[in-house]
Design an enzyme around this catalytic site. Structure first.
Site, PDB file in Angstrom:
ATOM      1  N   LYS A  72       0.848  -1.204   0.000  1.00  0.00           N
ATOM      2  CA  LYS A  72       0.000   0.000   0.000  1.00  0.00           C
ATOM      3  C   LYS A  72       0.879   1.247   0.000  1.00  0.00           C
ATOM      4  CE  LYS A  72      -1.711   1.546   3.994  1.00  0.00           C
ATOM      5  NZ  LYS A  72      -1.376   2.955   4.355  1.00  0.00           N
ATOM      6  N   ASN A  73       1.913   1.249   0.842  1.00  0.00           N
ATOM      7  CA  ASN A  73       2.710   2.468   1.027  1.00  0.00           C
ATOM      8  C   ASN A  73       3.753   2.689  -0.050  1.00  0.00           C
ATOM      9  OD1 ASN A  73       1.153   3.013   3.203  1.00  0.00           O
ATOM     10  ND2 ASN A  73       2.655   2.384   4.738  1.00  0.00           N
TER      11      ASN A  73
ATOM     12  N   ARG B 218      -4.774  10.737   4.369  1.00  0.00           N
ATOM     13  CA  ARG B 218      -3.813  11.815   4.443  1.00  0.00           C
ATOM     14  C   ARG B 218      -2.704  11.661   3.406  1.00  0.00           C
ATOM     15  NH1 ARG B 218       0.485  11.455   6.621  1.00  0.00           N
ATOM     16  NH2 ARG B 218       0.469  13.600   7.391  1.00  0.00           N
TER      17      ARG B 218
ATOM     18  N   CYS C  19      -5.093  12.217  12.650  1.00  0.00           N
ATOM     19  CA  CYS C  19      -5.803  10.947  12.529  1.00  0.00           C
ATOM     20  C   CYS C  19      -5.694  10.270  13.894  1.00  0.00           C
ATOM     21  CB  CYS C  19      -5.217  10.092  11.412  1.00  0.00           C
ATOM     22  SG  CYS C  19      -3.638   9.368  11.842  1.00  0.00           S
TER      23      CYS C  19
ATOM     24  N   ASP D 261       4.475   0.373  12.094  1.00  0.00           N
ATOM     25  CA  ASP D 261       3.261  -0.231  11.514  1.00  0.00           C
ATOM     26  C   ASP D 261       3.080  -1.685  11.920  1.00  0.00           C
ATOM     27  OD1 ASP D 261       3.380   1.568   8.330  1.00  0.00           O
ATOM     28  OD2 ASP D 261       2.845   2.171  10.360  1.00  0.00           O
TER      29      ASP D 261
ATOM     30  N   ILE E 144       7.613   6.778  17.181  1.00  0.00           N
ATOM     31  CA  ILE E 144       7.290   7.491  15.945  1.00  0.00           C
ATOM     32  C   ILE E 144       6.019   8.325  16.079  1.00  0.00           C
ATOM     33  CG2 ILE E 144       6.831   7.270  13.471  1.00  0.00           C
ATOM     34  CD1 ILE E 144       9.643   6.341  14.217  1.00  0.00           C
TER      35      ILE E 144
HETATM   36  C1  EPZ Z   1       4.341   6.830   6.425  1.00  0.00           C
HETATM   37  O1  EPZ Z   1       3.551   7.861   6.986  1.00  0.00           O
HETATM   38  C2  EPZ Z   1       3.403   5.644   6.262  1.00  0.00           C
HETATM   39  N1  EPZ Z   1       2.314   5.983   5.350  1.00  0.00           N
HETATM   40  C3  EPZ Z   1       2.839   5.245   7.631  1.00  0.00           C
HETATM   41  O2  EPZ Z   1       2.025   4.083   7.453  1.00  0.00           O
HETATM   42  C4  EPZ Z   1       4.005   4.901   8.555  1.00  0.00           C
HETATM   43  O3  EPZ Z   1       3.511   4.600   9.838  1.00  0.00           O
HETATM   44  C5  EPZ Z   1       4.977   6.090   8.637  1.00  0.00           C
HETATM   45  O4  EPZ Z   1       5.410   6.470   7.305  1.00  0.00           O
HETATM   46  C6  EPZ Z   1       6.208   5.762   9.463  1.00  0.00           C
HETATM   47  O5  EPZ Z   1       6.876   4.674   8.911  1.00  0.00           O
HETATM   48  C7  EPZ Z   1       2.565   6.001   4.017  1.00  0.00           C
HETATM   49  O6  EPZ Z   1       3.681   5.747   3.568  1.00  0.00           O
HETATM   50  C8  EPZ Z   1       1.414   6.359   3.130  1.00  0.00           C
HETATM   51  P1  EPZ Z   1       6.388  10.099   8.584  1.00  0.00           P
HETATM   52  P2  EPZ Z   1       4.147   9.379   7.050  1.00  0.00           P
HETATM   53  O7  EPZ Z   1       6.315  11.393   7.865  1.00  0.00           O
HETATM   54  O8  EPZ Z   1       5.044   9.619   5.910  1.00  0.00           O
HETATM   55  C9  EPZ Z   1       6.550  13.383  12.002  1.00  0.00           C
HETATM   56  C10 EPZ Z   1       0.147   2.720   7.719  1.00  0.00           C
HETATM   57  O9  EPZ Z   1      -0.347   2.179   8.724  1.00  0.00           O
HETATM   58  N2  EPZ Z   1       6.401  14.356  10.915  1.00  0.00           N
HETATM   59  O10 EPZ Z   1       7.520   9.154   8.278  1.00  0.00           O
HETATM   60  O11 EPZ Z   1       3.011  10.286   7.285  1.00  0.00           O
HETATM   61  C11 EPZ Z   1       5.314  12.508  12.147  1.00  0.00           C
HETATM   62  O12 EPZ Z   1       4.344  13.144  12.965  1.00  0.00           O
HETATM   63  C12 EPZ Z   1       0.634   4.153   7.793  1.00  0.00           C
HETATM   64  O13 EPZ Z   1       0.299   2.159   6.605  1.00  0.00           O
HETATM   65  C13 EPZ Z   1       6.412  15.710  11.218  1.00  0.00           C
HETATM   66  O14 EPZ Z   1       6.509  16.098  12.384  1.00  0.00           O
HETATM   67  O15 EPZ Z   1       5.021   9.308   8.377  1.00  0.00           O
HETATM   68  C14 EPZ Z   1       5.883  11.265  12.779  1.00  0.00           C
HETATM   69  O16 EPZ Z   1       6.023  11.479  14.173  1.00  0.00           O
HETATM   70  C15 EPZ Z   1       0.377   4.771   9.170  1.00  0.00           C
HETATM   71  N3  EPZ Z   1       6.289  16.605  10.204  1.00  0.00           N
HETATM   72  C16 EPZ Z   1       7.278  11.151  12.155  1.00  0.00           C
HETATM   73  O17 EPZ Z   1       7.589  12.456  11.649  1.00  0.00           O
HETATM   74  C17 EPZ Z   1       6.172  16.210   8.888  1.00  0.00           C
HETATM   75  O18 EPZ Z   1       6.089  17.074   7.996  1.00  0.00           O
HETATM   76  C18 EPZ Z   1       7.387  10.154  11.000  1.00  0.00           C
HETATM   77  O19 EPZ Z   1       6.298  10.402  10.151  1.00  0.00           O
HETATM   78  C19 EPZ Z   1       6.155  14.829   8.600  1.00  0.00           C
HETATM   79  C20 EPZ Z   1       6.294  13.919   9.632  1.00  0.00           C
END
Ligand code: EPZ
Length: 427
Positions: A22-23, A92, A116, A312, A334
């Site tokens: 999916k990702n 998102r 979310c 995840d 995370i």
């Molecule tokens: C991706 O989300 C995945 N989704 C998530 O999978 C996964 O849990 C996550 O990466 C971590 O591996 C997709 O790829 C579509 P991040 P993403 O930006 O990119 C903070 C699932 O269950 N952050 O790597 O949104 C954030 O809050 C989903 O399949 C900021 O602060 O995650 C988090 O604490 C859930 N500012 C950390 O970084 C930003 O601009 C990592 O988030 C971006 C992120």
């Protein structure tokens, strides 16, 4: 709404095929906006989230057709540059169209995703990266308006923490910029690598795949190409954990064992047996003592960016540790609210205490988990409840399973194929 009815206590046996990730599918679908023409993507999973992304691409003017696991998309005519709130609030990852739209048309208006169940999920790193490339961004009535005149200029971009979609968005914005872009502290998840392979096949010049430092040499234009989505490592891990939680022996095919280093290590420490082939893994839970299920050793985990233990798979691993022989500390680093499954697992008899970002799981053994009515709150929490229901004694009803259907292709059919007593009914 639909719910799942699970009669627990049945060890899983047989073979299960893993679907496309999916990702990886979500960013690669968004990347088709970068160049006109017919794009072909193989091994695209049919999920609620991929259907949402295809609907968004349609709103932006794309045409697409699915034949089995292959999707062909034509993005010749881009008639829109806006991702509406009604759609973004359901997924998102819609923000992944920001980078491609800026590259293709120099303008994008995308609803802020909002939080979310698992956290605030800001996109400040995405916007900061765009601004370094010369993009002007402004927030207006809950929407991000991003614009750039002419081509973006290459820049050096440092991520405070490695963001998966943040890295993907900035990559898709920088590939047709002028000059060179260096991305430091980039995410190294395999899904980012899958996107890099697709972009390079389209004519981009990106170096450093699978490292935390990416170099992008801007090119004039890209062309449509053919790509394949990698296997879903989170789906693979979910089934690995489900087999260990219920006992039995299962071969998982069409997967990539190298994408699960941390989970494989932890399951071996728990007492599971795992043999690895090129694109398959066989997992079993040797009988220990008089019990028909392996005696699970309680193991600590800390979630980290790849190659650390994936956030995840945290909820699913917790459903396993509930049956451990001691105490397991599960540290979620995370996301700030990714313990929504704890209350539901406790309804089934689990002994879990949350202390800040840590959950202390006191194992109750493999025959004290009792089936109960539980409610899914987010995608991976719902997988955790399914695993607990499969392992528990008695009947478990999991409601709000639309969460599950966002990210697991044909999970009920796949589990039935492994001998699980599980069925979907309408509430
Ligand atoms: C991706 O989300 C995945 N989704 C998530 O999978 C996964 O849990 C996550 O990466 C971590 O591996 C997709 O790829 C579509 P991040 P993403 O930006 O990119 C903070 C699932 O269950 N952050 O790597 O949104 C954030 O809050 C989903 O399949 C900021 O602060 O995650 C988090 O604490 C859930 N500012 C950390 O970084 C930003 O601009 C990592 O988030 C971006 C992120």
């Amino acid at each position: 709404m639909d719910k799942l009815i699970i009669e627990g206590g049945q060890p899983l046996h047989g073979t299960v095929r893993i679907s496309g990730a999916k990702n990886a599918a979500l960013p690669l679908l968004a990347a088709t906006l970068l160049a006109p023409g017919w794009h072909t993507l193989h091994n695209v999973p049919d999920l609620r989230d991929t259907r949402t992304m295809l609907k968004l691409l349609e709103i932006l003017g794309a045409k697409w057709e699915r034949s089995g696991k292959t999707i062909r998309i034509n993005t010749d005519k881009m008639t829109g540059v806006e991702a509406p709130y009604e759609l973004v609030k359901t997924m998102r990852a819609s923000v992944l169209v920001l980078g491609p739209l800026l590259s293709r048309s120099g303008f994008a208006r995308v609803s802020l995703p909002g939080g979310c169940a698992i956290g605030a999920r800001p996109i400040n790193y995405h916007l900061k990266g765009f601004e370094k490339l010369g993009v002007t961004t402004r927030l207006e009535q809950g929407y991000v308006e991003a614009s750039v005149t002419g081509r973006m200029q290459g820049a050096t971009i440092f991520f405070d923490t490695p963001s998966v979609t943040g890295t993907e968005n900035v990559l898709m914005a920088s590939v047709v910029s002028t000059g060179e872009t260096i991305i430091k502290n980039a995410a190294k998840e395999p899904e980012v690598g899958n996107l890099i392979d697709m972009l390079n096949a389209m004519g981009a010049a990106i170096e450093g795949k699978d490292t935390d430092r990416l170099t992008v040499h801007g090119v004039e234009r890209l062309q449509a190409t053919e790509s394949t989505i990698i296997p879903d490592r989170i789906e693979t891990g979910t089934y690995l954990i489900a087999v260990v939680a219920t006992g039995g022996m299962v071969t998982i095919t069409d997967c990539n064992p190298t994408h699960l280093p941390a989970l494989t290590e932890k399951l071996l420490l728990c007492g599971a047996d795992i043999t690895v082939a090129d694109q398959a893994m066989t997992v079993s839970c040797p009988e220990v003592g008089s019990k028909s299920r392996c005696r699970l050793r309680s193991i600590d985990i800390t979630t980290l960016p790849f190659p650390g233990f994936p956030t995840d798979l945290q909820a699913q691993f917790m459903a396993l540790m509930v049956q451990g022989d001691g105490v397991s500390i599960i540290h979620e680093t995370i996301f700030e609210n990714r313990f929504m499954h704890v209350a539901e697992l406790k309804r089934m008899g689990a002994d879990i205490t949350i202390e800040g970002t840590r959950a202390v799981v006191r194992g109750i053994g493999s025959d004290k988990l009792c089936g109960a009515p539980v409610m899914a709150t987010d995608l991976r929490a719902s997988a955790s409840l399914v695993i607990a229901g499969l392992a528990a004694t008695g009947t478990t009803e999991v409601s709000r399973i639309y969460h599950l259907e966002r990210g697991y292709e044909q999970m009920v059919e796949k589990l039935q194929g492994l001998g699980a007593r599980i069925r979907k009914v309408s509430e």
